[in-house]
Motif scaffolding. Sequence first.
Motif, PDB file in Angstrom:
ATOM      1  N   ILE A  48       0.828  -1.216   0.000  1.00  0.00           N
ATOM      2  CA  ILE A  48       0.000   0.000   0.000  1.00  0.00           C
ATOM      3  C   ILE A  48       0.858   1.259   0.000  1.00  0.00           C
ATOM      4  O   ILE A  48       0.345   2.358  -0.199  1.00  0.00           O
ATOM      5  N   THR A  49       2.157   1.098   0.211  1.00  0.00           N
ATOM      6  CA  THR A  49       3.045   2.252   0.321  1.00  0.00           C
ATOM      7  C   THR A  49       3.834   2.507  -0.962  1.00  0.00           C
ATOM      8  O   THR A  49       4.080   3.662  -1.325  1.00  0.00           O
ATOM      9  N   PHE A  50       4.219   1.424  -1.654  1.00  0.00           N
ATOM     10  CA  PHE A  50       5.076   1.533  -2.831  1.00  0.00           C
ATOM     11  C   PHE A  50       4.567   0.646  -3.961  1.00  0.00           C
ATOM     12  O   PHE A  50       3.913  -0.373  -3.721  1.00  0.00           O
ATOM     13  N   ASP A  51       4.908   1.008  -5.183  1.00  0.00           N
ATOM     14  CA  ASP A  51       4.718   0.100  -6.304  1.00  0.00           C
ATOM     15  C   ASP A  51       5.807  -0.961  -6.255  1.00  0.00           C
ATOM     16  O   ASP A  51       6.836  -0.805  -5.582  1.00  0.00           O
ATOM     17  N   VAL A  52       5.607  -2.068  -6.980  1.00  0.00           N
ATOM     18  CA  VAL A  52       6.565  -3.170  -6.985  1.00  0.00           C
ATOM     19  C   VAL A  52       7.935  -2.664  -7.445  1.00  0.00           C
ATOM     20  O   VAL A  52       8.054  -1.955  -8.451  1.00  0.00           O
ATOM     21  N   ASN A  53       8.965  -3.032  -6.676  1.00  0.00           N
ATOM     22  CA  ASN A  53      10.357  -2.687  -6.990  1.00  0.00           C
ATOM     23  C   ASN A  53      10.618  -1.181  -7.065  1.00  0.00           C
ATOM     24  O   ASN A  53      11.595  -0.744  -7.664  1.00  0.00           O
ATOM     25  N   SER A  54       9.747  -0.393  -6.465  1.00  0.00           N
ATOM     26  CA  SER A  54       9.915   1.063  -6.464  1.00  0.00           C
ATOM     27  C   SER A  54      10.117   1.551  -5.042  1.00  0.00           C
ATOM     28  O   SER A  54       9.600   0.970  -4.084  1.00  0.00           O
ATOM     29  N   HIS A  55      10.885   2.632  -4.903  1.00  0.00           N
ATOM     30  CA  HIS A  55      11.064   3.237  -3.583  1.00  0.00           C
ATOM     31  C   HIS A  55      10.339   4.569  -3.477  1.00  0.00           C
ATOM     32  O   HIS A  55      10.467   5.261  -2.456  1.00  0.00           O
ATOM     33  N   HIS A  56       9.563   4.922  -4.492  1.00  0.00           N
ATOM     34  CA  HIS A  56       8.812   6.174  -4.457  1.00  0.00           C
ATOM     35  C   HIS A  56       7.467   5.946  -3.769  1.00  0.00           C
ATOM     36  O   HIS A  56       6.698   5.066  -4.174  1.00  0.00           O
ATOM     37  N   VAL A  57       7.190   6.740  -2.743  1.00  0.00           N
ATOM     38  CA  VAL A  57       5.934   6.591  -2.001  1.00  0.00           C
ATOM     39  C   VAL A  57       4.761   6.875  -2.934  1.00  0.00           C
ATOM     40  O   VAL A  57       4.763   7.872  -3.666  1.00  0.00           O
ATOM     41  N   ARG A  58       3.766   5.999  -2.911  1.00  0.00           N
ATOM     42  CA  ARG A  58       2.576   6.213  -3.737  1.00  0.00           C
ATOM     43  C   ARG A  58       1.863   7.501  -3.329  1.00  0.00           C
ATOM     44  O   ARG A  58       1.730   7.799  -2.142  1.00  0.00           O
ATOM     45  N   SER A  59       1.384   8.235  -4.296  1.00  0.00           N
ATOM     46  CA  SER A  59       0.731   9.512  -3.999  1.00  0.00           C
ATOM     47  C   SER A  59      -0.508   9.318  -3.137  1.00  0.00           C
ATOM     48  O   SER A  59      -0.830  10.174  -2.302  1.00  0.00           O
ATOM     49  N   GLU A  60      -1.205   8.189  -3.315  1.00  0.00           N
ATOM     50  CA  GLU A  60      -2.401   7.952  -2.511  1.00  0.00           C
ATOM     51  C   GLU A  60      -2.061   7.663  -1.047  1.00  0.00           C
ATOM     52  O   GLU A  60      -2.959   7.634  -0.188  1.00  0.00           O
ATOM     53  N   PHE A  61      -0.783   7.450  -0.744  1.00  0.00           N
ATOM     54  CA  PHE A  61      -0.363   7.201   0.632  1.00  0.00           C
ATOM     55  C   PHE A  61       0.087   8.471   1.334  1.00  0.00           C
ATOM     56  O   PHE A  61       0.339   8.470   2.533  1.00  0.00           O
ATOM     57  N   PHE A  62       0.172   9.573   0.582  1.00  0.00           N
ATOM     58  CA  PHE A  62       0.618  10.828   1.175  1.00  0.00           C
ATOM     59  C   PHE A  62      -0.273  11.247   2.341  1.00  0.00           C
ATOM     60  O   PHE A  62       0.216  11.731   3.370  1.00  0.00           O
ATOM     61  N   GLU A  63      -1.583  11.097   2.183  1.00  0.00           N
ATOM     62  CA  GLU A  63      -2.509  11.533   3.235  1.00  0.00           C
ATOM     63  C   GLU A  63      -2.263  10.776   4.539  1.00  0.00           C
ATOM     64  O   GLU A  63      -2.361  11.352   5.628  1.00  0.00           O
ATOM     65  N   VAL A  64      -1.941   9.484   4.410  1.00  0.00           N
ATOM     66  CA  VAL A  64      -1.651   8.687   5.600  1.00  0.00           C
ATOM     67  C   VAL A  64      -0.397   9.223   6.290  1.00  0.00           C
ATOM     68  O   VAL A  64      -0.374   9.430   7.505  1.00  0.00           O
ATOM     69  N   LEU A  65       0.657   9.468   5.507  1.00  0.00           N
ATOM     70  CA  LEU A  65       1.885   9.985   6.090  1.00  0.00           C
ATOM     71  C   LEU A  65       1.692  11.393   6.651  1.00  0.00           C
ATOM     72  O   LEU A  65       2.333  11.763   7.639  1.00  0.00           O
ATOM     73  N   ASN A  66       0.801  12.160   6.032  1.00  0.00           N
ATOM     74  CA  ASN A  66       0.486  13.477   6.576  1.00  0.00           C
ATOM     75  C   ASN A  66      -0.107  13.355   7.978  1.00  0.00           C
ATOM     76  O   ASN A  66       0.209  14.152   8.877  1.00  0.00           O
TER      77      ASN A  66
END
Length: 217
Positions: free
Chosen positions: A110-128
């Motif tokens: 739910i945080t990253f795409d496969v093999n990616s280290h970029h946080v998914r934009s839809e997870f920004f609100e959670v981290l906020n």
Amino acid sequence: MKAWIVILAALGLVACTTTDPYTGEQRTSRTAAGAGIGAVAGAVIGAASASRSDRRRGAVTGAIAGGAIGGGVGAYMDRQERKLREQLQGTGVQVQREGDIIYLIMPGNITFDVNSHHVRSEFFEVLNSVALVVQEFDKTVIEVSGHTDSTGSDAINNPLSERRASSVGDYLISQRVSRDRIHTVGYGSRYPIASNATAEGREANRRVELELIPVGD
């Protein structure tokens, strides 16, 4: 390490049992547990618990409580835990508690795409939401650790876990969490929380954890 054992002993002497309002389970009251630690001046923050003792690394090693960690820490972490559970309910992020340390477990799917280290934009609100709470409760240091499953080599897994931890740490910093409070580390596949023999277990192991550690009153 000896100092940490003293702290745990103090916790055990004054602990009392209460009912967790979220799970209904019996647990040790952190407020009462913290009350006996006031006499332990200059306590060294070491292993988080026996189950996680081999994971102490980096900034939290040698972190010194300001004076002593007293009875207020248990209540302080209780309030922070309650606020985090309220903010993160239904997001897929697990909130766990061991003693006076809070863990936020963020599944990689739910945080990253496969093999990616970029946080998914839809997870920004959670981290906020996380950033708002940890700004309010600023008497903690935060270890952000990245973890992978056992598929692939260490040459792939270790850097990926480090980059994912750094991405989450950098995002929190961008949301005005003090850089001085954040330490990031990647453990690759070294610390699974489930069996790597099943797809479900491997999915659980692909995660980022935030470890919120009190450092003083």
